[in-house]
Design an enzyme around this catalytic site. Structure first.
Site, PDB file in Angstrom:
ATOM      1  N   ASP A  51       7.667 -35.363   9.103  1.00 53.36           N
ATOM      2  CA  ASP A  51       7.033 -36.667  10.326  1.00 53.36           C
ATOM      3  C   ASP A  51       6.650 -37.615   9.578  1.00 53.36           C
ATOM      4  O   ASP A  51       6.271 -38.758  10.023  1.00 53.36           O
ATOM      5  CB  ASP A  51       6.371 -36.644  11.703  1.00 53.36           C
ATOM      6  CG  ASP A  51       5.694 -35.888  10.535  1.00 53.36           C
ATOM      7  OD1 ASP A  51       5.187 -34.816   9.673  1.00 53.36           O
ATOM      8  OD2 ASP A  51       4.555 -35.389  11.830  1.00 53.36           O
ATOM      9  N   SER A  52       6.665 -37.756   8.353  1.00 50.64           N
ATOM     10  CA  SER A  52       6.638 -38.167   6.589  1.00 50.64           C
ATOM     11  C   SER A  52       7.184 -39.461   7.932  1.00 50.64           C
ATOM     12  O   SER A  52       6.461 -40.497   6.229  1.00 50.64           O
ATOM     13  CB  SER A  52       6.470 -38.029   5.830  1.00 50.64           C
ATOM     14  OG  SER A  52       7.763 -37.304   5.235  1.00 50.64           O
ATOM     15  N   ASP A  90      10.683 -31.718  11.758  1.00 51.24           N
ATOM     16  CA  ASP A  90       8.967 -31.417  11.806  1.00 51.24           C
ATOM     17  C   ASP A  90       8.738 -31.883  13.324  1.00 51.24           C
ATOM     18  O   ASP A  90       9.736 -33.284  14.423  1.00 51.24           O
ATOM     19  CB  ASP A  90       8.500 -32.853  10.935  1.00 51.24           C
ATOM     20  CG  ASP A  90       7.385 -32.428  10.044  1.00 51.24           C
ATOM     21  OD1 ASP A  90       6.988 -31.198  10.781  1.00 51.24           O
ATOM     22  OD2 ASP A  90       7.455 -33.027   9.353  1.00 51.24           O
ATOM     23  N   LYS A 120       9.355 -27.438  12.817  1.00 54.08           N
ATOM     24  CA  LYS A 120       8.310 -27.194  11.745  1.00 54.08           C
ATOM     25  C   LYS A 120       6.780 -27.444  12.879  1.00 54.08           C
ATOM     26  O   LYS A 120       6.970 -28.922  13.192  1.00 54.08           O
ATOM     27  CB  LYS A 120       8.067 -27.517  10.604  1.00 54.08           C
ATOM     28  CG  LYS A 120       7.357 -27.613   9.677  1.00 54.08           C
ATOM     29  CD  LYS A 120       7.065 -27.720   8.070  1.00 54.08           C
ATOM     30  CE  LYS A 120       6.439 -29.574   8.083  1.00 54.08           C
ATOM     31  NZ  LYS A 120       5.478 -30.312   8.001  1.00 54.08           N
ATOM     32  N   GLU A 189      -0.386 -27.280   2.253  1.00 51.40           N
ATOM     33  CA  GLU A 189      -0.625 -28.989   1.852  1.00 51.40           C
ATOM     34  C   GLU A 189      -2.296 -29.149   1.510  1.00 51.40           C
ATOM     35  O   GLU A 189      -2.838 -28.426   2.037  1.00 51.40           O
ATOM     36  CB  GLU A 189      -0.297 -29.736   2.985  1.00 51.40           C
ATOM     37  CG  GLU A 189      -0.265 -30.897   2.484  1.00 51.40           C
ATOM     38  CD  GLU A 189       0.365 -32.121   3.784  1.00 51.40           C
ATOM     39  OE1 GLU A 189       1.515 -31.693   4.380  1.00 51.40           O
ATOM     40  OE2 GLU A 189      -0.177 -33.280   2.795  1.00 51.40           O
TER      41      GLU A 189
HETATM   42  O1  KIV Z   1       6.282 -34.712   7.015  1.00 48.86           O
HETATM   43  C1  KIV Z   1       6.569 -34.089   6.228  1.00 48.86           C
HETATM   44  O2  KIV Z   1       7.089 -35.142   5.426  1.00 48.86           O
HETATM   45  C2  KIV Z   1       5.868 -32.842   5.617  1.00 48.86           C
HETATM   46  C3  KIV Z   1       5.667 -32.577   4.573  1.00 48.86           C
HETATM   47  C4  KIV Z   1       4.880 -33.433   3.471  1.00 48.86           C
HETATM   48  C5  KIV Z   1       5.551 -31.378   3.932  1.00 48.86           C
HETATM   49  O3  KIV Z   1       5.463 -32.544   6.688  1.00 48.86           O
END
Ligand code: KIV
Length: 271
Positions: A51-52, A90, A120, A189
């Site tokens: 979700d980044s 995510d 996730k 994290e």
């Molecule tokens: O959203 C993401 O990219 C993440 C990673 C930083 C683990 O959750």
């Protein structure tokens, strides 16, 4: 042939085997077809449609705005570029916080509408029941504890978690709860390396660290960060493997210059 090369397609079982054999697991994020294809060809084990996406693709300050539809859209593109890596998605903010059933339904939707292999979820004891229900339906779940960016407004900052004994104990208990609920893997994290080491030896499933030191069973970074696409963002846990922002800017400038100087296209590049 090494174990990594022998594995034709990464599954939850192969990740467990890598941990058992003490072979580090590699993971990066992708949000589009071409990046996913390059990562897969390079031999990455896990591709996370994180979700980044909200930050690095959509330009939002936090991960909160990204939606289910957007995560699904990007995952479909990513999955088309992947043959070997495990694609994990995510679950975005508010797709699983409302109730266990809502989380279950949304995890099912991701699996039905994309070719991803796992979802996730952020959180520990709080989301354990949801993880249990999703895994019982045959959907692999990756956990995520420590600094969980979807809770940024509760934390108040992106500083590392687990510095105090109380916070460290809570994160350890979160990791154990996530494992007991059925998660096949846990992202740790921004926590001290010593705590990540303790967690990695306390749980049997692989741990994947981001800003969590070298003792995790694997490592993940946000791909645009490690490529140096945003040189202004440089927390200490990010290593820039190249300065793609500079390379791209130079290419863009050269293209503009070539057009203005009538050097592009050349006769060879014309019909
Ligand atoms: O959203 C993401 O990219 C993440 C990673 C930083 C683990 O959750």
């Amino acid at each position: 042939m090494s174990t990594e090369q022998e594995i034709k397609r990464i599954t939850t079982k192969s990740l467990a085997l890598l941990k058992k054999k003490k072979i580090k697991i590699t993971a990066l994020t992708a949000y589009d077809f071409i990046t996913a294809k390059l990562l897969d060809n390079a031999g990455i084990d896990i591709i996370l449609v994180g979700d980044s996406l909200s930050n690095v693709f959509q330009g939002n300050e936090t991960t909160l705005p990204v939606t289910m539809d957007e995560m699904i859209y990007h995952t479909k593109s990513v999955a088309k570029g992947v043959n070997r890596a495990m694609v994990v998605v995510d679950m975005p903010f508010m797709s699983y916080q409302l109730s266990v059933d809502e989380g279950f339904r949304n995890a099912g939707r991701i699996m039905k509408e994309t070719s991803a292999s796992a979802v996730k979820l952020e959180g520990g004891q709080r989301v354990a029941e949801t993880i249990r229900k999703i895994t019982e339906a045959g959907i692999p779940v990756m956990g995520h504890v420590g600094l969980t960016p979807q809770s940024i407004h509760q934390f108040g900052s992106y500083r590392e978690r687990g510095r105090t004994k109380a916070e460290a104990d809570e994160i350890l208990n979160d990791a154990k709860a996530v494992e007991q609920a059925g998660a096949f893997c846990i992202v740790l994290e921004k926590i001290p390396a010593s705590l990540a080491k303790k967690i990695s030896t306390s749980v049997t499933v692989p741990t994947i660290g981001i800003g969590a030191g070298v003792y995790c069973d694997g490592q993940i970074l946000v791909t645009p960060d490690m490529l140096g696409l945003n040189m202004d963002f440089h927390p200490r846990f990010v290593r820039h493997y190249c300065k793609l922002a500079d390379t791209m800017t130079e290419a863009f400038k050269k293209y503009i210059e070539d057009i203005r100087d009538k050097k592009f296209p050349s006769p060879d590049e014309s019909y």
